[in-house]
Design a protein around this motif. Structure first.
Motif, PDB file in Angstrom:
ATOM      1  N   GLN A 181     -14.241  -5.101 -21.963  1.00 50.36           N
ATOM      2  CA  GLN A 181     -12.809  -5.095 -21.741  1.00 50.36           C
ATOM      3  C   GLN A 181     -12.194  -6.340 -22.370  1.00 50.36           C
ATOM      4  O   GLN A 181     -12.795  -7.397 -22.405  1.00 50.36           O
ATOM      5  CB  GLN A 181     -12.525  -5.071 -20.239  1.00 50.36           C
ATOM      6  N   LYS A 182     -10.952  -6.230 -22.853  1.00 46.86           N
ATOM      7  CA  LYS A 182     -10.235  -7.336 -23.453  1.00 46.86           C
ATOM      8  C   LYS A 182      -9.221  -7.867 -22.454  1.00 46.86           C
ATOM      9  O   LYS A 182      -8.384  -7.129 -21.963  1.00 46.86           O
ATOM     10  CB  LYS A 182      -9.526  -6.892 -24.739  1.00 46.86           C
ATOM     11  N   PHE A 183      -9.333  -9.149 -22.171  1.00 46.45           N
ATOM     12  CA  PHE A 183      -8.406  -9.794 -21.281  1.00 46.45           C
ATOM     13  C   PHE A 183      -7.757 -10.940 -22.031  1.00 46.45           C
ATOM     14  O   PHE A 183      -8.442 -11.843 -22.513  1.00 46.45           O
ATOM     15  CB  PHE A 183      -9.126 -10.311 -20.032  1.00 46.45           C
ATOM     16  N   TYR A 184      -6.454 -10.913 -22.138  1.00 52.32           N
ATOM     17  CA  TYR A 184      -5.721 -11.934 -22.862  1.00 52.32           C
ATOM     18  C   TYR A 184      -4.778 -12.662 -21.904  1.00 52.32           C
ATOM     19  O   TYR A 184      -4.247 -12.076 -20.958  1.00 52.32           O
ATOM     20  CB  TYR A 184      -4.907 -11.330 -24.009  1.00 52.32           C
ATOM     21  N   LEU A 185      -4.570 -13.951 -22.191  1.00 50.53           N
ATOM     22  CA  LEU A 185      -3.598 -14.714 -21.435  1.00 50.53           C
ATOM     23  C   LEU A 185      -2.193 -14.260 -21.814  1.00 50.53           C
ATOM     24  O   LEU A 185      -1.908 -13.969 -22.975  1.00 50.53           O
ATOM     25  CB  LEU A 185      -3.766 -16.206 -21.727  1.00 50.53           C
ATOM     26  N   THR A 186      -1.324 -14.223 -20.853  1.00 48.56           N
ATOM     27  CA  THR A 186       0.063 -13.882 -21.121  1.00 48.56           C
ATOM     28  C   THR A 186       0.758 -15.081 -21.776  1.00 48.56           C
ATOM     29  O   THR A 186       0.291 -16.228 -21.651  1.00 48.56           O
ATOM     30  CB  THR A 186       0.777 -13.503 -19.829  1.00 48.56           C
ATOM     31  N   LEU A 224      -7.830 -20.405 -26.005  1.00 45.40           N
ATOM     32  CA  LEU A 224      -7.478 -21.150 -24.806  1.00 45.40           C
ATOM     33  C   LEU A 224      -8.233 -20.654 -23.576  1.00 45.40           C
ATOM     34  O   LEU A 224      -8.313 -21.377 -22.583  1.00 45.40           O
ATOM     35  CB  LEU A 224      -5.974 -21.059 -24.554  1.00 45.40           C
ATOM     36  N   SER A 225      -8.742 -19.433 -23.624  1.00 43.75           N
ATOM     37  CA  SER A 225      -9.458 -18.889 -22.470  1.00 43.75           C
ATOM     38  C   SER A 225     -10.966 -19.083 -22.576  1.00 43.75           C
ATOM     39  O   SER A 225     -11.703 -18.583 -21.725  1.00 43.75           O
ATOM     40  CB  SER A 225      -9.144 -17.398 -22.320  1.00 43.75           C
ATOM     41  N   LEU A 226     -11.439 -19.794 -23.582  1.00 46.80           N
ATOM     42  CA  LEU A 226     -12.869 -20.063 -23.690  1.00 46.80           C
ATOM     43  C   LEU A 226     -13.324 -20.950 -22.530  1.00 46.80           C
ATOM     44  O   LEU A 226     -12.627 -21.898 -22.150  1.00 46.80           O
ATOM     45  CB  LEU A 226     -13.189 -20.762 -25.012  1.00 46.80           C
ATOM     46  N   PRO A 227     -14.474 -20.680 -21.949  1.00 45.60           N
ATOM     47  CA  PRO A 227     -14.976 -21.553 -20.887  1.00 45.60           C
ATOM     48  C   PRO A 227     -15.316 -22.931 -21.429  1.00 45.60           C
ATOM     49  O   PRO A 227     -15.480 -23.125 -22.642  1.00 45.60           O
ATOM     50  CB  PRO A 227     -16.216 -20.813 -20.381  1.00 45.60           C
ATOM     51  N   ASN A 281       0.926 -35.043 -27.048  1.00 42.15           N
ATOM     52  CA  ASN A 281       0.271 -33.995 -26.276  1.00 42.15           C
ATOM     53  C   ASN A 281      -1.225 -34.054 -26.531  1.00 42.15           C
ATOM     54  O   ASN A 281      -1.685 -34.622 -27.537  1.00 42.15           O
ATOM     55  CB  ASN A 281       0.812 -32.606 -26.643  1.00 42.15           C
ATOM     56  N   GLN A 282      -1.973 -33.447 -25.610  1.00 40.61           N
ATOM     57  CA  GLN A 282      -3.421 -33.361 -25.706  1.00 40.61           C
ATOM     58  C   GLN A 282      -3.870 -31.958 -25.317  1.00 40.61           C
ATOM     59  O   GLN A 282      -3.285 -31.341 -24.425  1.00 40.61           O
ATOM     60  CB  GLN A 282      -4.101 -34.372 -24.773  1.00 40.61           C
ATOM     61  N   LEU A 283      -4.910 -31.479 -25.995  1.00 36.14           N
ATOM     62  CA  LEU A 283      -5.555 -30.220 -25.625  1.00 36.14           C
ATOM     63  C   LEU A 283      -7.051 -30.476 -25.533  1.00 36.14           C
ATOM     64  O   LEU A 283      -7.704 -30.759 -26.545  1.00 36.14           O
ATOM     65  CB  LEU A 283      -5.262 -29.130 -26.650  1.00 36.14           C
ATOM     66  N   PRO A 284      -7.621 -30.394 -24.344  1.00 33.75           N
ATOM     67  CA  PRO A 284      -9.049 -30.731 -24.200  1.00 33.75           C
ATOM     68  C   PRO A 284      -9.958 -29.613 -24.691  1.00 33.75           C
ATOM     69  O   PRO A 284      -9.634 -28.431 -24.604  1.00 33.75           O
ATOM     70  CB  PRO A 284      -9.199 -30.961 -22.695  1.00 33.75           C
ATOM     71  N   ALA A 285     -11.108 -30.011 -25.189  1.00 36.69           N
ATOM     72  CA  ALA A 285     -12.217 -29.102 -25.464  1.00 36.69           C
ATOM     73  C   ALA A 285     -13.443 -29.534 -24.666  1.00 36.69           C
ATOM     74  O   ALA A 285     -14.207 -28.700 -24.196  1.00 36.69           O
ATOM     75  CB  ALA A 285     -12.548 -29.062 -26.956  1.00 36.69           C
ATOM     76  N   GLU A 340     -17.945 -24.727 -21.410  1.00 36.07           N
ATOM     77  CA  GLU A 340     -19.210 -24.930 -22.120  1.00 36.07           C
ATOM     78  C   GLU A 340     -19.206 -24.316 -23.512  1.00 36.07           C
ATOM     79  O   GLU A 340     -20.090 -24.610 -24.321  1.00 36.07           O
ATOM     80  CB  GLU A 340     -20.373 -24.348 -21.313  1.00 36.07           C
ATOM     81  N   LEU A 341     -18.208 -23.480 -23.838  1.00 35.56           N
ATOM     82  CA  LEU A 341     -18.124 -22.867 -25.161  1.00 35.56           C
ATOM     83  C   LEU A 341     -17.006 -23.426 -26.011  1.00 35.56           C
ATOM     84  O   LEU A 341     -17.055 -23.328 -27.236  1.00 35.56           O
ATOM     85  CB  LEU A 341     -17.928 -21.347 -25.022  1.00 35.56           C
ATOM     86  N   ALA A 342     -15.979 -24.003 -25.401  1.00 36.46           N
ATOM     87  CA  ALA A 342     -14.808 -24.456 -26.159  1.00 36.46           C
ATOM     88  C   ALA A 342     -15.200 -25.498 -27.205  1.00 36.46           C
ATOM     89  O   ALA A 342     -14.698 -25.471 -28.333  1.00 36.46           O
ATOM     90  CB  ALA A 342     -13.762 -25.022 -25.208  1.00 36.46           C
ATOM     91  N   ARG A 343     -16.131 -26.402 -26.853  1.00 34.03           N
ATOM     92  CA  ARG A 343     -16.509 -27.474 -27.790  1.00 34.03           C
ATOM     93  C   ARG A 343     -17.244 -26.933 -29.010  1.00 34.03           C
ATOM     94  O   ARG A 343     -17.300 -27.597 -30.052  1.00 34.03           O
ATOM     95  CB  ARG A 343     -17.382 -28.508 -27.070  1.00 34.03           C
ATOM     96  N   MET A 344     -17.796 -25.724 -28.926  1.00 35.56           N
ATOM     97  CA  MET A 344     -18.478 -25.132 -30.068  1.00 35.56           C
ATOM     98  C   MET A 344     -17.495 -24.638 -31.112  1.00 35.56           C
ATOM     99  O   MET A 344     -17.878 -24.425 -32.265  1.00 35.56           O
ATOM    100  CB  MET A 344     -19.360 -23.978 -29.590  1.00 35.56           C
TER     101      MET A 344
END
Length: 677
Positions: A216-221, A644-647, A255-259, A649-653
């Motif tokens: 299933q595909k789940f996207y952020l609004t 933006l919805s990556l967990p 601004n900052q966006l963490p990974a 442990e995966l975002a840094r990859m």
């Protein structure tokens, strides 16, 4: 359900004919043909026709009549052993014909049953997709009727077989599970339907256990995306006149966006109160956030003290000795998430005081002119020396002792800008960048680089490293584009593993807390470690005199520059700040794009233009493009939502931490400075 059950292709499993499933219908049931009357099977099976019973391609009424006769023949045979032997022989003959048809067609046979393919080759069984519909068996799977019908009646077949099987040929399966009612033409006798009627909650039962062949595909609004992007944004508008001088800065957005979790980047902005000018900087940590946090708190104080005249330094020292209130040196502009370490404030203050005392002793007060470039270099180097010294001396407080060691063994790069009127100085250590946005006379934008990356892509840095170490280390000092094969930046704060001798590292670790001894990273000695130090925090300082066409400055960590080209960064920020969009031809990058797709891209770009002011922060707008841009240079909400919805442990990859400061200049003030001269 208010009507008879509508059946399609139900035949006796003893004869290896497939049971094709059922669908509820309100249509009336046909006249009774006997308890074993059966509907004709689907067209694809060669076992649909028996030799001599009907023409090979008889359909409609003729075909139905043939099956009615056959049903009567079976009903009259009884259940004796001879009858069963005859059925087994006929069963084998029909299986052979079915296999021949499959081999002859050389492709999966389209099944009229719901979501079903019968595939040729060694696997000739029907392979149902894991779905909510009742699973179906192919003609090549004979089984006793009494084995399956209880399962059908109790709706257990869907649960067992639908869970055990999946489709090996998903792209060849029937495209839609929903068949029109007009195609379900045959219905059984009411008594037969009653015998096989599923449970009353059959629909809820089967649809409650839905299986899908694709995830299933789940996207952020869009509101959720905006909430994530704007969580760390900060804006500050500088008054044109602050009581001392006219500021050349209109304001800044950050601004900052963490990974990483926690984020290893830091940012700082402050106004110098005892001198003129403003300080802004971004700090990229590695091996943890301890060093970047300490540098973001302390570096601006070291720079401000280095810029103070001799009289002001004496006044501050006298106030400390007498216990009077100190003159404020900096006015910080911080987001609530940008915190200060209160536990280490006293330690940091003592080190800073030692620094200004040395400046007082060295400076006799004869010279009033202060070289900003020299002050920046001295501040960087002195802070790095204090970080190293604090870790060697230690602290009686176990918490502070562990803190200073964490700061020293982790590392951080820094890119700091000092703006005073039309004088812009950029001090850079590491691979963060400063980029100047220049608006040309025709309205287009160009990028001017004010810093150099200190890594293996910089030939001057490679030469510097080779000259600082013996020739026999020329091949080992940089391996695989990393310092000693380990560290990407060639200049950084902290990272004492690349600065201290091996004996000093072992002595500090052995005398340190247990947490440090258990850390394998701190005990690890880099390979080919012969002539330290291999790393320095000395910055490379660039000076630029502002012009009216210089509209803004972008300070950002490498997380931004890894995803976007500098020219794209300047263009996006320039168009955002001015509200003027100079559209370039869409570059498809070798993709085969149809005319309809190109029209869609142009329509999407027009929609993006109308919503450009969705962000009230230039840094947020830039992060949105850095994370969500597709191959055509437009923000793709689906891609942005996925990133933006990556967990954690995966975002840094996929990306690094991104920290951005956009400084907007006052062109009128800059022009006035230029006219005065």
């Amino acid at each position: 359900m208010g009507g008879a059950i509508e059946w399609k292709g139900l035949s006796d499993p003893v004869t290896s004919q497939s049971w094709r499933g059922a669908r509820f219908s309100s249509a009336p049931a046909p006249p009774s043909r006997g308890p074993l009357s059966a509907s004709p099977p689907t067209r694809h099976c060669a076992a649909n026709q028996e030799a001599g019973s009907a023409p090979a391609r008889t359909y409609g009424r003729g075909r139905e009549a043939a099956w009615r006769g056959r049903g009567a023949e079976w009903a009259g045979r009884g259940r004796g052993a001879a009858s069963r032997t005859g059925l087994r022989g006929r069963n084998a003959e029909w299986r052979h014909r079915c296999r021949s048809l499959l081999v002859r067609k050389k492709r999966p046979v389209f099944c009229r049953a719901r979501r079903m393919c019968v595939c040729p080759g060694p696997r000739r069984s029907g392979i149902p997709i894991r779905s909510s519909s009742l699973p179906l068996f192919s003609d090549a799977m004979p089984a006793p009727t009494q084995l399956f019908f209880p399962l059908v009646r109790n709706c257990e077949l869907s649960r067992i077989y639908g869970t055990a099987c999946y489709c090996h040929h998903k792209h060849l399966c029937c495209p839609s599970p929903y068949l029109p009612q007009s195609r379900l033409r045959y219905m059984p006798h009411p008594a037969y339907a009653t015998f096989c009627r599923p449970k009353e909650n059959w629909w809820q039962y089967t649809h409650g256990r839905r299986y899908a062949s694709t995830p299933q595909k789940f996207y952020l609004t869009p509101p959720q995306v905006n909430s994530i992007l704007k969580a760390n944004e900060y804006s500050f508008k500088v008054p044109e006149f602050d009581g001392k001088n006219v500021s050349s800065i209109l304001g800044f957005d950050s601004n900052q966006l963490p990974a990483n979790a926690p984020i290893e980047d830091r940012r700082s902005a402050a106004t110098c109160l005892q001198t003129r000018g403003m300080l802004l900087g971004v700090f990229d940590g590695h091996a943890g956030c301890a060093c970047s946090q300490a540098v973001s708190e302390r570096l601006f104080y070291y720079i401000a003290v280095s810029l103070l005249p001799h009289e002001t330094l004496l006044e501050i020292e006298n106030a400390v000795e007498s216990g009077r209130a100190l003159l404020p040196i900096l006015q910080w502009h911080k987001h609530p998430n940008d915190y200060f370490s209160k536990e280490a404030s006293k330690l940091y203050f003592n080190s800073l005081r030692t620094y200004w005392q040395e400046l007082i002793d060295l400076n006799t007060g004869e010279s009033t002119d202060i070289d900003v470039k020299e002050a920046l270099i001295n501040a960087f180097k002195r802070l790095d020396n204090d970080i190293s010294l604090e870790a060697q001396v230690g602290d009686p407080n176990s918490f502070l002792n562990y803190l200073v060691l964490r700061v020293a063994f982790s590392g951080a790069t820094a890119c700091v800008a000092h703006v005073d009127g039309v004088d812009l100085h950029v001090a850079n250590t590491g691979d963060s960048r400063a980029m100047l946005g220049v608006q040309e006379e025709d309205g287009s934008w160009s990028a001017v680089t004010l810093s150099n990356d200190h890594n293996a892509q910089n030939e001057r840095e490679l030469e510097r490293l080779k000259l600082e170490h013996p020739k026999n280390e020329a091949k080992s000092v940089v391996k695989q584009d990393r310092l000693l094969g380990l560290l990407m930046p060639f200049r950084a704060f902290g990272d004492v593993k690349f600065k201290w001798s091996i004996d000093l590292q072992k002595r500090v670790i052995e005398s340190g807390p247990d947490q440090l001894n258990d850390n394998e990273y701190t005990k690890f000695i880099p390979p080919n470690y012969h002539t330290p130090p291999y790393l320095t925090a000395e910055p490379e300082v660039t000076y630029h005199r502002l012009r009216p066409q210089d509209k803004f400055l972008v300070l950002a960590t490498d997380g931004l520059w890894e995803t976007m080209h500098r020219q794209d960064v300047v263009r996006i920020v320039g168009e955002y700040l001015t509200g003027m969009h100079h559209q370039q031809p869409i570059a498809v990058g070798g993709y085969k794009v149809t005319l309809g797709q190109m029209h869609g891209l142009l329509t999407e770009r027009r929609a993006k233009m109308s919503s450009v002011f969705e962000d009230q922060n230039a840094a947020t707008h830039l992060i949105r493009h850095a994370v969500g841009n597709n191959e055509f240079g437009a923000v793709d909400h689906e891609r942005l939502s996925k990133m933006l919805s990556l967990p954690e442990e995966l975002a840094r990859m996929y990306r690094d931490d991104i920290t951005i400061i956009v400084v907007q200049f006052n062109s009128h003030v800059v022009g006035a400075y230029q006219n005065q001269e």
